[in-house]
Design a protein around this motif. Structure first.
Motif, PDB file in Angstrom:
ATOM      1  N   PHE A 220      -3.330  -4.209   2.082  1.00  0.00           N
ATOM      2  CA  PHE A 220      -2.176  -4.369   2.977  1.00  0.00           C
ATOM      3  C   PHE A 220      -1.711  -5.819   3.006  1.00  0.00           C
ATOM      4  O   PHE A 220      -0.523  -6.117   2.873  1.00  0.00           O
ATOM      5  CB  PHE A 220      -2.535  -3.912   4.387  1.00  0.00           C
ATOM      6  CG  PHE A 220      -1.445  -4.174   5.392  1.00  0.00           C
ATOM      7  CD1 PHE A 220      -0.413  -3.262   5.551  1.00  0.00           C
ATOM      8  CD2 PHE A 220      -1.429  -5.327   6.149  1.00  0.00           C
ATOM      9  CE1 PHE A 220       0.615  -3.507   6.452  1.00  0.00           C
ATOM     10  CE2 PHE A 220      -0.412  -5.580   7.047  1.00  0.00           C
ATOM     11  CZ  PHE A 220       0.612  -4.662   7.205  1.00  0.00           C
ATOM     12  N   THR A 223       0.030  -6.719  -0.349  1.00  0.00           N
ATOM     13  CA  THR A 223       1.242  -6.031  -0.780  1.00  0.00           C
ATOM     14  C   THR A 223       2.301  -5.911   0.306  1.00  0.00           C
ATOM     15  O   THR A 223       3.489  -5.868   0.001  1.00  0.00           O
ATOM     16  CB  THR A 223       0.895  -4.614  -1.273  1.00  0.00           C
ATOM     17  OG1 THR A 223       0.239  -3.905  -0.220  1.00  0.00           O
ATOM     18  CG2 THR A 223      -0.041  -4.676  -2.465  1.00  0.00           C
ATOM     19  N   CYS A 224       1.871  -5.830   1.557  1.00  0.00           N
ATOM     20  CA  CYS A 224       2.824  -5.542   2.632  1.00  0.00           C
ATOM     21  C   CYS A 224       2.914  -6.646   3.679  1.00  0.00           C
ATOM     22  O   CYS A 224       3.879  -6.702   4.446  1.00  0.00           O
ATOM     23  CB  CYS A 224       2.437  -4.240   3.352  1.00  0.00           C
ATOM     24  SG  CYS A 224       1.968  -2.888   2.257  1.00  0.00           S
ATOM     25  N   HIS A 228       5.580  -7.136   6.733  1.00  0.00           N
ATOM     26  CA  HIS A 228       5.164  -6.272   7.842  1.00  0.00           C
ATOM     27  C   HIS A 228       3.903  -6.801   8.507  1.00  0.00           C
ATOM     28  O   HIS A 228       3.112  -7.512   7.892  1.00  0.00           O
ATOM     29  CB  HIS A 228       4.862  -4.852   7.333  1.00  0.00           C
ATOM     30  CG  HIS A 228       6.011  -4.176   6.661  1.00  0.00           C
ATOM     31  ND1 HIS A 228       7.068  -3.616   7.350  1.00  0.00           N
ATOM     32  CD2 HIS A 228       6.262  -3.963   5.339  1.00  0.00           C
ATOM     33  CE1 HIS A 228       7.919  -3.080   6.488  1.00  0.00           C
ATOM     34  NE2 HIS A 228       7.454  -3.281   5.263  1.00  0.00           N
ATOM     35  N   HIS A 254      13.817   0.008   1.304  1.00  0.00           N
ATOM     36  CA  HIS A 254      13.506  -1.087   0.390  1.00  0.00           C
ATOM     37  C   HIS A 254      14.616  -1.334  -0.635  1.00  0.00           C
ATOM     38  O   HIS A 254      14.421  -2.110  -1.569  1.00  0.00           O
ATOM     39  CB  HIS A 254      12.203  -0.792  -0.370  1.00  0.00           C
ATOM     40  CG  HIS A 254      10.989  -0.797   0.496  1.00  0.00           C
ATOM     41  ND1 HIS A 254       9.806  -0.196   0.125  1.00  0.00           N
ATOM     42  CD2 HIS A 254      10.765  -1.324   1.733  1.00  0.00           C
ATOM     43  CE1 HIS A 254       8.907  -0.363   1.089  1.00  0.00           C
ATOM     44  NE2 HIS A 254       9.470  -1.043   2.072  1.00  0.00           N
ATOM     45  N   TRP A 262       5.122   0.534  -6.869  1.00  0.00           N
ATOM     46  CA  TRP A 262       3.720   0.406  -6.446  1.00  0.00           C
ATOM     47  C   TRP A 262       2.771   1.201  -7.339  1.00  0.00           C
ATOM     48  O   TRP A 262       1.606   0.825  -7.492  1.00  0.00           O
ATOM     49  CB  TRP A 262       3.567   0.852  -4.991  1.00  0.00           C
ATOM     50  CG  TRP A 262       4.313   0.004  -4.017  1.00  0.00           C
ATOM     51  CD1 TRP A 262       5.335   0.372  -3.210  1.00  0.00           C
ATOM     52  CD2 TRP A 262       4.108  -1.397  -3.763  1.00  0.00           C
ATOM     53  NE1 TRP A 262       5.791  -0.701  -2.470  1.00  0.00           N
ATOM     54  CE2 TRP A 262       5.054  -1.788  -2.799  1.00  0.00           C
ATOM     55  CE3 TRP A 262       3.227  -2.342  -4.284  1.00  0.00           C
ATOM     56  CZ2 TRP A 262       5.123  -3.089  -2.321  1.00  0.00           C
ATOM     57  CZ3 TRP A 262       3.296  -3.647  -3.804  1.00  0.00           C
ATOM     58  CH2 TRP A 262       4.238  -4.003  -2.831  1.00  0.00           C
TER      59      TRP A 262
END
Length: 491
Positions: A220, A223-224, A228, A254, A262
């Protein structure tokens, strides 16, 4: 040998050959008799002694250490020297070349001579091959991993806890282009000692991988996390999260962002770990991230949720162990101390540990620097482990969620209940261990195994929950969710 001797030899050979035994039926008959005797011996061994088969495979048994048969050990040892993308050399190239050389021998060696002194090349080549197989087999036995010990499920996390967490805390931010392996091995970092004397290369590599990517939480962050925070995605529909990973830049939110595809960037295991991390309840995710390294899968606690929340919030020396001085004989105390320091070399202590220590320590063996230190701790008891003051790290809502989940897991509402539900509702079709078999609903159909690592690593929790809840009518599986007419509620 001159021409006259050669002619005499051929004449003598011809006379002896004429006096010889016919290949058919004489030699064939003898071969058939010997083959029949050997076959009879094999049948008798199989009937009276039987094949030494192991117990039926149990995917819930985490203590089993799989090993290939002895005649394959040299091949598996060979694979150790061709890691990653080079694996094809050890699996395909070298065995294929060896087989081709054997097939080509009649064409490569056309010498009529049969005396060993005149065939040194072939003999030395064959001997080198045999010696290579013997050496690789011996190395595989010497380097064999020990049987699985009673320990935490994540051995690398334990390795980090023992060697790094004292100075670095629960996580390390590593700058890009940092040779982390070299830093750990040589200790070229703010007074850190070199670890290459205490840890093997494999252990250092495992630590590097753990520090850079400890499963879903780190996936997480990698990548995010730039766009976020985890809390804003936790409440999102799991199927939407799955679509976001599958569609990548085609996912509508997105569209105007530079988001990679991904499925090309993350492996199926990483995508599954990320989804599980996001769809897990807050308490479960917090427990996995912050507590599982020390406590394993659950914590024993008999008080109220409020009392547990207070323990988590205040942290500190929270484990009070009784003094074992008058509870166990001196020999047992020393056996336990040796087992805690080195379980692999002191298997006699395992039964004592399970009988006296697992009620609090579960499957995690506490660490001690020496036998004397472990002996003193066991002898005197008292507070002996320090927990971080989570009240300074987590919000009150997070502490409450963590306390709620921890209390539920301590009361057996996790894997134990799930195992019983599986036996009651699923094993009749999927088998006791998820091994599959004939489909009772569809004659002629075979149910594939659902307990393999390949199946579980490529299907996240949301997918499995949907399958169980909605069923798969095309395959004869009825829905199990209450909302679809089944007997099971959401929990």
């Amino acid at each position: 040998m001159n021409e006259q001797e050669k002619q005499q030899y051929l004449e003598d050979y011809k006379k002896e050959k004429e006096k010889g035994v016919y290949f058919f039926p004489d030699i064939i008959f003898k071969d058939a008799v010997i083959s029949l005797i050997i076959f009879g011996v094999l049948v008798a061994l199989a009937y009276f002694i039987g094949a030494p088969l192991e117990a039926r495979a149990d995917p819930t048994d985490t203590t089993y250490t799989p090993r290939p048969e002895w005649y394959f050990l040299f091949l598996f040892q060979l694979l150790k020297y061709f890691p990653g993308d080079l694996e094809v050399i050890g699996v395909v190239v070298i065995p294929t070349l060896a087989i081709l050389v054997i097939f080509a021998l009649p064409f490569l060696d056309k010498k009529a001579a049969r005396h060993y002194s005149r065939r040194l090349g072939v003999i030395l080549g064959a001997a080198a091959g045999v010696i290579g197989v013997i050496v690789l087999t011996a190395l595989s036995v010497i380097e064999a991993p020990p049987p699985a010990q009673t320990a935490s499920g994540n051995r690398t996390a334990d390795l980090y806890l023992q060697n790094c967490a004292g100075c670095h805390g629960p996580a390390i931010n590593v700058p890009e282009d940092t040779n982390l392996h070299e830093i750990i091995a040589q200790g070229t970092h703010e007074g850190m000692p070199p670890w290459n004397a205490d840890l093997t290369n494999e252990q250092i590599d495992a630590l590097v991988g753990f520090i850079l990517s400890p499963a879903g939480s780190n996936v997480f962050g990698r990548t995010c996390g730039e766009c976020h925070v985890a809390t804003e995605l936790v409440g999102v529909n799991p199927l939407e999260l799955k679509d976001a990973l599958q569609l990548g830049p085609a996912f509508s939110p997105h569209n105007e962002l530079e988001v990679p595809q991904w499925s090309n960037v993350l492996s199926p295991q990483e995508r599954s770990a990320l989804l599980n991390f996001l769809v897990a309840p807050d308490g479960q995710r917090l427990f996995v991230t912050n507590c599982a390294t020390c406590h394993g899968n659950s914590v024993s606690f008999s008080g109220s949720e409020e009392e547990l929340a207070a323990v988590i919030s205040e942290g500190g020396m929270h484990l009070e162990m009784p003094a074992w001085r008058d509870r166990l004989p001196e020999a047992d105390l020393l056996t336990l101390a040796n087992y805690v320091v080195d379980p692999a070399q002191n298997p006699d202590g395992e039964a004592l540990y399970e009988q006296n220590c697992t009620a609090c320590h579960f499957d995690r063996i506490p660490q001690a620097a020496s036998v004397d230190e472990a002996y003193e701790i066991i002898l005197e008891g008292g507070s002996h482990e320090t927990m971080p003051v989570w009240g300074d790290i987590l919000t009150q809502e997070q502490i409450n969620a963590l306390a709620s989940y921890t209390l539920q897991s301590s009361q057996g509402t996790g894997a134990e209940v799930g195992r019983q539900l599986f036996v009651e509702n699923c094993s009749s079709c999927h088998g006791d261990f998820g091994e599959g078999g004939p489909n009772p609903s569809l004659p002629g159909d075979v149910i594939a195994p659902i307990s393999t690592s390949e199946y579980l690593s490529t299907r996240d929790n949301a997918t499995l929950t949907a399958i169980i809840s909605q069923g798969q009518p095309n395959f004869g599986m009825s829905p199990f969710g209450l909302s679809f007419g089944g007997p099971l509620d959401e929990s």
